[in-house]
Structures are given as structure tokens and as C-alpha cells.
Design a protein around this motif. Structure first.
Motif, PDB file in Angstrom:
ATOM      1  N   PHE A 257      -6.295  44.143 -40.240  1.00 42.05           N
ATOM      2  CA  PHE A 257      -7.301  45.444 -39.387  1.00 42.05           C
ATOM      3  C   PHE A 257      -6.553  46.266 -38.396  1.00 42.05           C
ATOM      4  N   PHE A 258      -5.950  45.574 -37.688  1.00 34.66           N
ATOM      5  CA  PHE A 258      -5.061  46.212 -36.534  1.00 34.66           C
ATOM      6  C   PHE A 258      -3.926  47.402 -37.459  1.00 34.66           C
ATOM      7  N   LEU A 259      -3.318  47.060 -38.433  1.00 34.83           N
ATOM      8  CA  LEU A 259      -2.224  47.752 -38.924  1.00 34.83           C
ATOM      9  C   LEU A 259      -2.924  49.085 -39.582  1.00 34.83           C
ATOM     10  N   TYR A 260      -3.978  48.754 -40.204  1.00 33.15           N
ATOM     11  CA  TYR A 260      -4.610  49.865 -40.890  1.00 33.15           C
ATOM     12  C   TYR A 260      -4.989  50.809 -39.906  1.00 33.15           C
ATOM     13  N   MET A 261      -5.907  50.334 -38.967  1.00 33.08           N
ATOM     14  CA  MET A 261      -6.387  51.158 -37.840  1.00 33.08           C
ATOM     15  C   MET A 261      -5.319  51.957 -37.329  1.00 33.08           C
ATOM     16  N   PHE A 262      -4.396  51.331 -36.927  1.00 35.66           N
ATOM     17  CA  PHE A 262      -3.256  51.993 -36.110  1.00 35.66           C
ATOM     18  C   PHE A 262      -2.382  53.016 -36.790  1.00 35.66           C
ATOM     19  N   THR A 263      -2.250  52.532 -38.263  1.00 28.28           N
ATOM     20  CA  THR A 263      -1.522  53.653 -38.730  1.00 28.28           C
ATOM     21  C   THR A 263      -2.497  55.112 -38.949  1.00 28.28           C
ATOM     22  N   GLY A 264      -3.842  54.606 -39.386  1.00 24.84           N
ATOM     23  CA  GLY A 264      -4.648  56.128 -39.294  1.00 24.84           C
ATOM     24  C   GLY A 264      -4.750  56.818 -37.912  1.00 24.84           C
ATOM     25  N   SER A 265      -4.746  55.907 -36.986  1.00 21.75           N
ATOM     26  CA  SER A 265      -4.736  56.588 -35.501  1.00 21.75           C
ATOM     27  C   SER A 265      -3.574  57.262 -35.148  1.00 21.75           C
ATOM     28  N   MET A 266      -2.522  56.742 -35.859  1.00 27.49           N
ATOM     29  CA  MET A 266      -1.312  57.323 -35.292  1.00 27.49           C
ATOM     30  C   MET A 266      -0.995  58.740 -35.829  1.00 27.49           C
ATOM     31  N   VAL A 267      -1.580  58.875 -37.358  1.00 26.65           N
ATOM     32  CA  VAL A 267      -1.536  60.287 -37.903  1.00 26.65           C
ATOM     33  C   VAL A 267      -2.354  61.282 -37.073  1.00 26.65           C
ATOM     34  N   MET A 268      -3.477  60.745 -36.714  1.00 31.70           N
ATOM     35  CA  MET A 268      -4.546  61.477 -35.938  1.00 31.70           C
ATOM     36  C   MET A 268      -4.000  62.082 -34.577  1.00 31.70           C
ATOM     37  N   LEU A 269      -3.120  61.081 -33.941  1.00 34.42           N
ATOM     38  CA  LEU A 269      -2.557  61.479 -32.549  1.00 34.42           C
ATOM     39  C   LEU A 269      -1.744  62.751 -32.983  1.00 34.42           C
ATOM     40  N   LEU A 270      -0.869  62.833 -34.155  1.00 33.73           N
ATOM     41  CA  LEU A 270      -0.172  63.818 -34.248  1.00 33.73           C
ATOM     42  C   LEU A 270      -1.080  65.201 -34.437  1.00 33.73           C
ATOM     43  N   GLY A 271      -2.193  64.998 -35.134  1.00 34.99           N
ATOM     44  CA  GLY A 271      -3.138  66.012 -35.179  1.00 34.99           C
ATOM     45  C   GLY A 271      -3.695  66.507 -33.988  1.00 34.99           C
TER      46      GLY A 271
END
Lengths: 511, 640
Positions: free
Chosen positions: A171-185
Motif C-alpha cells: 500500500f505504502f509503496l504504491y501510494m508513495f511512488t504515485g505521490s512522488m511523481v505528483m510532487l514533481l508536477g
């Protein structure tokens, strides 16, 4: 100041933290602490719920813009402020959060281990969930978006089933990966606009290229959250391992965060990219609808079955959003809200059975109706909600999305509408296995029907299911104005750029 | 207002007997739901009489808002015109009779209140369907009757076969509903509204509209017509979507009579008649309706000839009769179709309830091969079965004679009706044949009744035979009394514009002047069918077995219902399960989870140390995650 006369949204957001403080001060032996923590958590969440009803009554339904706004200077040099506010899209998400939290707490009443910390996790989670829907600053949004992972990670990882650590980390890895990309955005947006204020960003025109990359960046975060096929498998494991109360919030609120993200950011801020990627979203949506509903049929684990159905239902909302029609978007809002409480209710129903039998597999079940007729009735209503029977909340979203999709493309509508058939297949087969048939298993003979606590959890959800099914207008008035404006703006934005594009070659000639 | 009482009284009856049945007891629950049904029927007849005699003009009764999203607006409204009134009167009266019959039939069942709650709830949903003023409310009633049908087929939920039949019915109906839902969406796309009044008023405007599908521009109305008809095919068990109806006989017999004969299965026919102002502009769709209807009429009749379960014979007969109604729709004789719908409701409910009476007498036995010689043991039931069969066979002066003749005549004259006409005439012969086959096997010949059942054989109580008598009166007199209003000279005033036949205006006057031979052909074929049945089952009882042997393949085809179930099982059910397993194990567990797992394996070498961090300490995890959050924000601020 806003129409409530006091910072209502901040109060709603941070009141649960006050409850946390109260719980932390509880002293005594383990049983006393547990009991006091439960009651404190329940009362806190109920007070928050009652307070949130101010939104129901005071929200100006004719207005499309943000209301109950608050603004405090936070990091002025960076253009980041503390901004709160809600519009037609977020207001009902706030309400469903405040409504589901007490129910989740009630459903974890029988938890035995680390009750104080368990209750703390729920209250902290309520803060992050409400905060997320109220944030009018992208950085605040992001903080809440990330902070919600902490309590949920703990709820799965500490109070979950046998493979809880695997599920929690996934759960955490999926979420975190997605969020990291969004952070760049977010960073890119902030470089471009110099601010992270959502109302300002909504008015900031972005180039096509920028929209393209930003859309993908946001998609990474929101797609995982909803979740969209093929990044949905974390949800299946999470639901299987999470305690029921965790599943209730995961399905009822967390999934909606993804859809909310699309509606708050992707569609209004990136109209061209949204239009460009709409076919991709349709494809992912209809694949998810059919794929997960088919897979749901062969599940023997009830929690996994509901989890798969949840993915399929949210995919309908995704299809609705990207039709950019009033019917489609409102349908997807109805879908998300109804999915919120109907899927939560189905998890609660599974929880009721698990409490009694210590088993989440449907093998050997059958004939529960002989011992629990009232439960069978409520379960039937939720089952029909998930099937999308007219008169239940599930239907409204489904038909609106189909109507919206048909405006775009017949086959998108057709493939979406297949859910009418296949959701009935797995739901009815499941219902029969559990509820109907002869009562064979000896331990089932001792089943007792719902107790008072369980009724207190389920009856409000039944009422909501029927209310939204029979009188959906009382909900759609909240988002009519906002969605109408949004659909219009989208059309205008697309028309503006295509007009521009048509003019471009001409401009080149002149130059 | 009184009209609203007719619709909502059954709902109250249902809620009271369903929610409080435990305290009311069986008799209380029966009494309450019956009382509310009587109120509904009285209100229905009163208001129906007003509107059908032209005393009050058509109007709507507004109940409240339902769904308003942009111009997609649906209200809770009761449409109060001739077409609705006819259906309301029929539904409330037949339902009341069947409630009464059920008092006797369900006596001593384990869950009587639940049964009556379902029956009343069904009636409510059916009434919502027929009084709908927009397509969405129609769909509400449509799905509502589907749900209650599911619940009632699976009423005896201990029986696995009943549960399977219930699910099959629901899902087959949903296949049709897929078409219906898309039809609604397309109507909205085209008209910008789903209100019936708007659609009917604007129908001439959009006639030129096309809709692009399968790479060609199709006439939009034809697409809508076909989509709605797919919905109707599911509900009305037309060929392809018919397999659920025979299995639905797992439900209690009063249910079969009410839902699977008189009311719900006719909803598809009603829908087509209701949409006549639109269908009049959809000639291709109407042709499809005729072909499917004609095929079903004949096809279902062939199956009816080979079945041995008394209820299944009547079920296929229903299927076949519905086919007739669609033939009438297809040639534009909507009035004739409604006429047959009402007459059929009387005689088919009668046939089912009579069959129920036989089953009651036989202590639950439904296999006709284990009956025989019952005529003298239950003479009243025997007479009723004759009346029903004479009516369905189209023997003169009974109701079926008028209504079936009207359909066949309309098919004879109507454009594109030739196929429907031929199928219909052939089916007439088969109808009479299987009806008398049923009578002869059940009531005549040597008794094959099991000895332990034999001494229980008894006539049903008055509460069951009473409704039979009322329905028998309907089966005899409905045709001759209603003919003038439904399809005769009075039809224009009677329907008062609720049915449109602008493109087939003279059809009903034409059929008044049918050539004598065509006029008498159905009755002659009917008599021939009876004679054939007599020869095969009374005069030469060895003949059927020899014929079954001689025409083995055909016999087996009919006996096995043209192998539709086997076909669907092979083409849909089993592949569906197989695909589900593949998607789950290979798709989700293999590929989708495999990629991140592979990634995880790559870093596993370096992450041995991480394992030690998994201490299970709550505070530890929380702390680490907070650190993560802080790092995120820091990163953000550094890269500002």
C-alpha cells in the motif's frame, strides 16, 4: 469571514486532533483506557459530524465558487498560504468523511489490541481526510494527501490480518511512488505560476506541453489512489488484510480522493490534456469495469470480492469524469459517494459475518438467512445498491455515467453499461452462497442476528442508500452549479484552443 | 389522488406485512396485504373507469422530484391516460385475485408474511412501471419487478434449483436491460429529455436524425427502437433471452400466474405500445419486432409440445403468446396487442392457477406423466382447465378467439406481416395441441398417480376456486365485451391518443373485412390441434412414443428446448468462469503483481538490513513516516 462566521473548516479538520489529545491523557488499567479511548473517539467523531452538518444547511447551493473560505499567511515568500474552502464538488466528500468515521469507529468496537493507538489512528486519519478535501492550496493538499498514508499504513500494518505487513508496505509503496511523481508536477506548477493557491492555479492558463506532462504526473498519484486498473492490486491486498474499519475508510474516503483529484486538478486545470487523454482514461475505465467484475466472480475470499467490486465501481466514476458532460461528471460524483457508503456497508456486512464465524472465506457458508433474517434484508439492500438497482444510490451514478458516455461514444457507453450484467452476476452468486441455501455448517447454527451496535452502523447506511436512490436531487443541488460551470469552462477552454490551433497556420503565413 | 392510492396502497401493504409480519402473524399479514390490494383494485377500477369512459381527460399526478441533472430530468409522476388505466385495472384486479388464491395455496408455508410482502411489492413496482411518465421511472418499475421476480422465484431458498433459476432470471433480464439503458441514453442524446410527453411531441422533428454505428449512419429512431426492444425481449422472454422463463417455474404457482404470465412478462409489450408514437417512425425496428415475435410464437410452441412438467408447458405457452403480441406490435396494431395482453392475462392466469390447483391436489407433483384420470377427482379444476384452454386455442366466442384473430388478421394485412402471419397460424395449431395434450395427460386416461399421493387428491378450498371462477368469466367474456373498445369502432375514443398509429391508420378497419377463410383459419387449426391431441393421447395412446422414436432428432430438439441452455452454458457461462480465473491468476497475480515483485527482488540483495527495521513497533513506524514527510517538504523547499 465566511458564512459560518467562524473558521468552520479548520475546526472540522483539527477537532479530531483535540480528541487525540483527550485520548492521550487517559490513564488507568488497560480495560479502562480502552473503553475511555473508544468512547472519546466516538464522541469526538460524532461532534465533528454534527458540526459538519452546518455545511449541509448553510452551503449556498446556487453558487459555483469556493465557500467557507479561510486564509492565513503561511509562507508568503514562496506563495504558499494556509487556505481552506469548499465548493460543490468537495462539500459532500467532507460530509461523507464525517459520517463514515463514527461508523468506522463503531465497527472497531470489538478490537482488543492497542485500542488507544487504534482510536488515535482513526481520529488522526479523520483530520487528514477532511483537511484534504478542504485544502485550497496545493501544498496543503499534498501534505494531507501524504499524511493520510501514515494512519492507514498503521491500521493495516498493526491491526490487520496475517499478511498485514506485506499489504501495508505494498500500500505504502504504491501510494508513495504515485505521490512522488505528483510532487514533481506540483513543483513544476509552482515554478510556472509562482503560487500554489488552487483558485489562482485554476485561472492560470498552461501550455499544451506543460498540461501533457502535468496530467501524467497527477495521473500517477490519483490513478493509484482510486485505483485504476492496472495499479489496483495493492487495494485487493490492503482490503484483505486491513481491519474492517480500515476497509470502510479505504473504500469510503481514500478511493474518493483520487476521483476528487481528477475533478479538482486534472480536468479544470489541464483541459487540453484531459481531452487528449480522455480515450486512454475510457480504455482504462472500461477495462477495469469488466476485468474486475469478472474476476470478482471467482473470489472465495469475501473481502477480496468486495475489493474487486470496489475497483469496478470506481472505474465507472473515472469514465464519467472524462466525458466532461454535466451528466457524466455528476454521475461520477454520485458514483463516488454511493460507492463510498455502499461498499463500506458491504465491508461492514462481511465484518458482521467475520465477527461471528472468524472466517472471511465463503466456503461452507450458506443459509445465514435462517438465523439472521434482518441482516439478510439489510445485506440485500446493499447488494442491490452495488448491482445498481433503481431506487438505490448505486443506480443514479451508473445511469448518469452511461447517459454522459453515450454523448461521447456509443461503445464507451455500451462497455460501461455491461456493468449492469456482470455486477449482478458476482453479487447475486455471492449473496446466494452466503445467505440462501440450507444451513449446513454446524457453527452457523449458533448465529445470532444483528445487535444494537451493528444496527447503529448499518441502518444509517441503508437510509442513505435509499435516500440517495429515491431523492437524489437533494444531493445534486450541492454540485449542480459547480459542475455546470466546470463543464462550460471545459467546453470554452477546448473551443478556445482549437480556435487558436485553427488560426495558427494562418498566423504562420502572415509572419 | 385516488389514482395514486391505486398505485401506492400495495406498497403500504407490502411494507406492513414485510416489516411487521413477525408480530402480525400469518393471518394478519395476509389480511393486511389483501386489504390494501382490495383498496388498490377499487381505486384502480374507479379511476380507470373514469378515464376509459372519457369522463376525465388524461392527466398526470405529481408525487415529487427524483433526479434533475441538467436537462436530464425525471420526476416521480403518475401518468394517467387510457393505456396506463387499462394496465392499472388489469394489474390490480389480477393481483388481488392472486393474493386471494395465495391465501389458500400458501397456507401453512414457513414464511407467509414474506410471501405476501413480495407479492404486494411486485404489484407496486408493476404499477409504477405502467404509470411512468418518463423513461427513467419506467425503468425503475421495470427493474423493481425484476428484483421481486428474482426474490419470488427463489422464494424457497433452501432449494438450489430455485436459487439458480432466480439468478438466471435476474441476469437474463439484465442483458435486456443493457439495451434498455442504452436506449434511454440515446433518447436523451437525441431529444434532450426523457419525458414521454416531450419525446412524443418531438418525434416528427428528429425523424431525419442519424446515428453512426458499425461504421454506417443509421436511422436514429430505428436504433432506439431496437435497443428498447432488446429490453422488452428480456422482460417478455423472447427468443434468445427466453431461457429464464421456464426455469422461473421454480417459484410458487401464484407467482407464476401473476408475474410470469399475466403482468411482468407483458411489460415488454406494454413498453412497445407505450413508445408507439416513436416506433411509428421506426419501420426497421418494427420489422425486427415482427420477426422476433413470430419466431418466438412458433419456437416456444414447439417446445411446449414436448415438455412433461405441467407448469413448464404453460410457461412456454406464455412465451409463445407473448410472441403473438409482438407480431401485432411489429405490424403497427398496438391496440390488438394490448387487447391480446388483457385477454391473455385472464386466461393464462386462469391456466396457471388451475395448474396450481392440480399441483395442490397432487401434493406438489408437477410431472404430467405421474398424473392421469384426475377429471372425476377434481371436476371443478377440470372444467376451469377446459375454459382456459378453449380460450387460448382461439375457439369462437371465448376471449382468445377475438384477440388472436385480430393479431393474425393484422399480420395478414400489415406491411411485413407475412412471416408473423405464417408463424402465428402454425403456432395456433401447436397451441391447441399442447393445451389438450396437457388436459388429456392430466385428467384423462389411466391414473399414474403415486399411491401415497392418490388418497390425498382433493379439490381446492373456496378461497382458491373463487378466483378461478372470476378469471374464467374473464377468459370467456373479455373478448366479446372489450372488442369494440379495444380494436373495434370505439378504439379511437377508448385509447384517446395514448397509442399512436399514424402510419398504420387503417389497419384496424381493414381487419373488420378479413376474408372468411383467413377469419376462420385459426379456429380451424385450433380444432385440428385438439383433434390431433385426441388421436395421439386418447384414441391411440401408443402413438406419441412411436412418433418420438420415428422423429427422434426433432423430438429431442423440442424436448431439450432447442439446446439453448446447453449452448449458453458452452458459449457464455463456462468461458466466463475460465476467463475469470485466467485474469485473476495470470493477469493480477502473475503479470501485474509480477512486475513490482520482480523490482522488489532486484533490490532485495541490498535490503537485507531493512528487515531489521521491521520491528513491529508502532511508534517506530509512525516516526519513520513522519521523517519521510519532513524530508518531502524539505525537498520541496530546497527545490523551490
Amino acid at each position: 469571514m465566511n458564512q459560518a462566521g467562524f473558521p468552520l473548516l479548520s475546526l472540522l479538520t483539527f477537532l479530531p486532533l483535540v480528541g487525540c489529545l483527550v485520548i492521550l491523557t487517559v490513564r488507568g488499567d488497560e480495560a479502562t483506557v480502552a473503553s475511555n479511548a473508544r468512547w472519546a473517539a466516538l464522541w469526538t467523531s460524532l461532534i465533528v459530524f454534527v458540526l459538519s452538518l452546518v455545511l449541509w444547511f448553510e452551503f449556498d447551493r446556487g453558487q459555483a465558487g469556493f465557500q467557507f473560505t479561510e486564509r492565513l499567511s503561511w509562507l508568503p515568500t514562496y506563495g504558499i498560504d494556509y487556505r481552506m474552502g469548499i465548493d460543490g464538488i468537495s462539500v459532500l466528500f467532507v460530509l461523507i468523511t464525517t459520517a463514515l468515521t463514527p461508523i468506522a469507529i463503531l465497527s472497531s468496537w470489538t478490537a482488543k489490541v492497542r485500542v488507544r493507538e487504534y482510536m488515535l489512528a482513526f481520529l488522526f486519519m479523520e483530520t487528514t481526510m477532511i483537511g484534504l478535501f478542504c485544502s485550497l492550496d496545493f501544498v496543503m493538499f499534498f501534505i494531507f494527501f501524504e499524511a493520510v498514508l501514515i494512519p492507514m499504513f498503521l491500521i493495516i500494518g498493526v491491526w490487520g490480518g496475517e499478511k498485514r505487513l506485506y499489504a501495508a508496505i505494498k500500500f505504502f509503496l504504491y501510494m508513495f511512488t504515485g505521490s512522488m511523481v505528483m510532487l514533481l508536477g506540483i513543483l513544476a506548477l509552482w515554478f510556472h505560476a509562482g503560487t500554489t493557491s488552487i483558485p489562482v492555479l485554476l485561472q492560470t492558463p498552461l501550455s499544451r506541453d506543460m498540461q501533457f506532462w502535468l496530467f501524467l504526473a497527477f495521473l500517477a498519484a490519483f490513478a493509484v489512489k482510486i485505483p485504476i486498473w492496472p495499479v489496483h492490486t495493492w487495494l485487493i491486498d490492503a482490503h484483505r488484510e486491513a481491519p474492517i474499519a480500515g476497509s470502510v475508510l479505504l473504500a469510503g474516503v481514500l478511493a474518493n480522493m483520487g476521483g476528487y483529484g481528477f475533478l479538482r486538478f486534472s480536468v479544470p486545470m489541464l483541459p487540453n490534456a484531459a481531452e487528449y487523454f480522455a480515450p486512454l482514461m475510457f480504455a482504462l475505465g472500461v477495462i477495469a469495469i469488466i476485468y474486475t467484475s469478472v474476476v470478482a466472480l471467482v473470489q472465495r475470499d469475501m473481502l477480496k470480492l468486495v475489493a474487486y467490486s470496489s475497483v469496478g465501481h470506481m472505474a465507472i466514476a473515472v469514465v464519467g469524469i472524462f466525458t466532461f458532460t454535466v451528466q457524466g461528471i455528476e454521475g461520477s460524483l454520485f458514483r463516488m459517494l454511493s460507492h463510498g457508503f455502499i461498499t463500506a456497508a458491504l465491508f461492514l456486512c462481511v465484518g458482521v459475518l467475520m465477527d461471528r464465524t472468524r472466517s472471511q472465506s465463503m466456503d461452507g457458508f450458506g443459509g445465514v438467512v435462517h438465523r439472521m433474517p434482518f441482516f439478510a434484508l439489510l445485506f440485500m439492500i446493499f447488494a442491490m445498491g452495488t448491482v445498481g438497482l433503481p431506487g438505490t444510490a448505486g443506480f443514479i451514478g451508473e445511469i448518469l455515467v452511461i447517459v454522459g458516455a453515450l454523448k461521447v461514444n456509443f461503445w464507451v457507453a455500451f462497455l460501461t453499461a455491461i456493468t449492469l450484467i456482470i455486477s449482478a452476476v458476482y453479487t447475486l452468486v455471492w449473496y446466494r452462497r452466503i445467505i440462501f441455501g440450507a444451513l449446513v455448517r454446524p457453527d452457523l447454527k449458533a448465529l445470532v442476528d444483528l445487535n444494537g451496535r451493528e444496527m447503529a452502523m448499518l441502518i444509517p447506511l441503508v437510509a442513505l442508500t435509499l435516500w440517495m436512490g429515491l431523492y437524489p436531487s437533494s444531493f445534486s443541488v450541492f454540485f449542480d452549479a459547480t459542475v455546470g460551470a466546470m463543464a462550460q469552462q471545459h467546453v470554452a477552454a477546448i473551443a478556445g484552443t482549437t480556435h487558436l490551433a485553427a488560426a495558427l497556420p494562418m498566423a504562420g503565413v502572415i509572419r | 389522488m385516488i389514482f395514486a392510492i391505486a398505485v401506492f396502497a400495495p406498497l403500504f401493504g407490502s411494507l406492513i406485512s414485510g416489516l411487521f409480519g413477525r408480530w402480525l402473524g400469518d393471518r394478519g399479514a395476509m389480511g393486511v396485504s389483501l386489504l390494501f390490494m382490495v383498496i388498490a383494485a377499487a381505486a384502480g377500477i374507479f379511476t380507470g373507469g373514469q378515464i376509459l369512459t372519457g369522463l376525465v381527460p388524461a392527466s398526470t399526478v405529481s408525487i415529487g422530484d427524483w433526479l434533475h441533472v441538467g436537462s436530464f430530468q425525471a420526476n416521480w409522476e403518475l401518468r394517467y391516460d387510457s393505456l396506463a388505466a387499462v394496465m392499472v385495472v388489469m394489474v390490480t384486479v389480477v393481483s388481488t385475485l392472486i393474493h386471494l388464491y395465495s391465501v389458500g395455496y400458501m397456507h401453512g408455508d414457513r414464511s407467509v408474511p414474506r410471501f405476501f410482502a413480495y407479492l404486494s411489492l411486485f404489484t407496486f413496482a408493476m404499477l409504477m412501471l405502467v404509470t411512468a411518465n418518463d423513461l427513467l421511472q419506467l425503468f425503475f418499475g421495470w427493474e423493481g419487478v425484476g428484483l421481486v421476480s428474482y426474490l419470488l422465484i427463489g422464494f424457497w431458498y433452501d432449494k438450489p434449483s430455485a436459487n439458480a433459476a432466480a439468478i438466471k432470471a435476474f441476469i437474463m433480464n439484465r442483458v435486456g436491460d443493457l439495451g434498455f439503458a442504452l436506449g434511454i441514453a440515446l433518447v436523451f442524446f437525441l431529444f434532450g429529455s426523457i419525458q414521454l410527453d416531450t419525446i412524443f411531441a418531438d418525434a416528427p422533428l428528429h425523424n431525419a436524425a442519424t446515428y453512426r454505428l458499425f461504421g454506417t449512419n443509421m436511422h436514429a429512431y430505428d436504433v432506439i427502437g431496437v435497443l428498447l426492444f432488446i429490453g422488452a425481449m428480456g422482460k417478455s422472454a423472447q427468443i434468445g433471452l427466453h431461457t429464464w422463463l421456464a426455469d422461473a417455474m421454480e417459484g410458487p404457482t401464484p407467482v407464476s400466474a401473476l408475474i410470469h404470465a399475466a403482468t411482468m412478462v407483458t411489460a415488454g409489450v406494454f413498453l412497445m405500445a407505450r413508445m408507439s408514437p416513436l416506433l411509428e417512425y421506426a419501420p426497421f425496428a418494427l420489422t425486427v419486432v415482427t420477426i422476433i415475435g413470430g419466431t418466438t410464437a412458433l419456437f416456444a410452441a414447439t417446445i411446449g409440445c414436448a415438455q412433461t412438467d405441467i407448469k413448464r408447458v404453460i410457461a412456454y405457452s406464455t412465451c409463445s403468446q407473448l410472441g403473438y403480441m409482438f407480431v401485432a406490435i411489429g405490424v403497427g396494431a398496438y391496440q390488438a396487442s394490448m387487447f391480446h395482453l388483457i385477454c391473455h392475462a385472464c386466461f393464462k392466469a386462469l391456466l396457471f392457477l388451475t395448474a396450481g390447483s392440480v399441483i395442490h391436489a397432487m401434493s406438489g407433483e408437477q410431472d404430467m406423466r405421474k398424473m392421469g384420470g384426475l377429471a372425476r377427482r377434481i371436476p371443478y379444476t377440470y372444467v376451469m382447465m377446459w375454459i382456459g384452454s378453449l380460450a387460448i386455442a382461439g375457439i369462437p366466442v371465448l376471449s382468445g378467439f377475438y384477440s388472436k384473430d385480430a393479431i393474425l388478421d393484422a399480420a395478414y394485412f400489415g406491411r411485413g406481416g407475412g412471416y408473423g402471419f405464417i408463424c402465428g397460424e402454425l403456432a395456433t395449431f401447436l397451441t391447441a395441441f399442447y393445451s389438450w395434450r396437457l388436459i388429456f395427460l392430466t385428467f384423462h386416461g389411466p391414473s399414474h398417480v403415486a399411491p401415497e399421493v392418490e388418497h390425498h387428491v382433493h379439490e381446492s378450498p373456496l378461497v382458491m376456486t373463487g378466483p378461478l371462477a372470476v378469471l374464467a368469466l374473464g377468459a370467456i367474456f373479455a373478448g366479446m365485451t372489450l372488442r369494440y373498445s379495444f380494436i373495434g369502432g370505439g378504439q379511437g375514443l377508448f385509447w384517446a391518443g395514448s397509442i399512436s398509429d399514424i402510419h398504420h391508420p387503417n389497419l384496424l378497419t381493414q381487419i373488420e373485412h378479413t376474408p372468411l377463410f383467413i377469419e376462420l383459419l385459426p379456429s380451424l387449426l385450433g380444432l385440428l390441434g385438439i383433434l390431433t391431441a385426441f388421436v395421439m393421447y386418447i384414441a391411440m395412446p401408443g402413438l406419441p412414443a412411436r412418433m418420438a422414436q420415428m422423429f427422434g432428432p426433432i423430438y429431442r430438439l423440442f424436448l431439450n428446448k432447442w439446446y439453448f441452455d446447453e449452448l449458453y452454458d458452452a458459449v457464455f457461462v463456462r468461458p466466463y468462469h475460465a476467463v475469470a480465473r485466467v485474469l485473476w491468476h495470470v493477469g493480477d497475480e502473475g503479470i501485474i503483481d509480477g512486475i513490482p515483485r520482480g523490482g522488489a527482488a532486484l533490490v532485495r540483495g541490498s535490503s537485507g538490513g531493512v528487515v531489521r527495521l521491521q520491528t513491529g513497533s508502532l511508534a517506530g513506524y509512525a516516526f519513520v513516516m513522519l521523517i519521510g514527510l519532513v524530508v518531502l517538504i524539505t525537498v520541496f523547499l530546497i527545490f523551490r
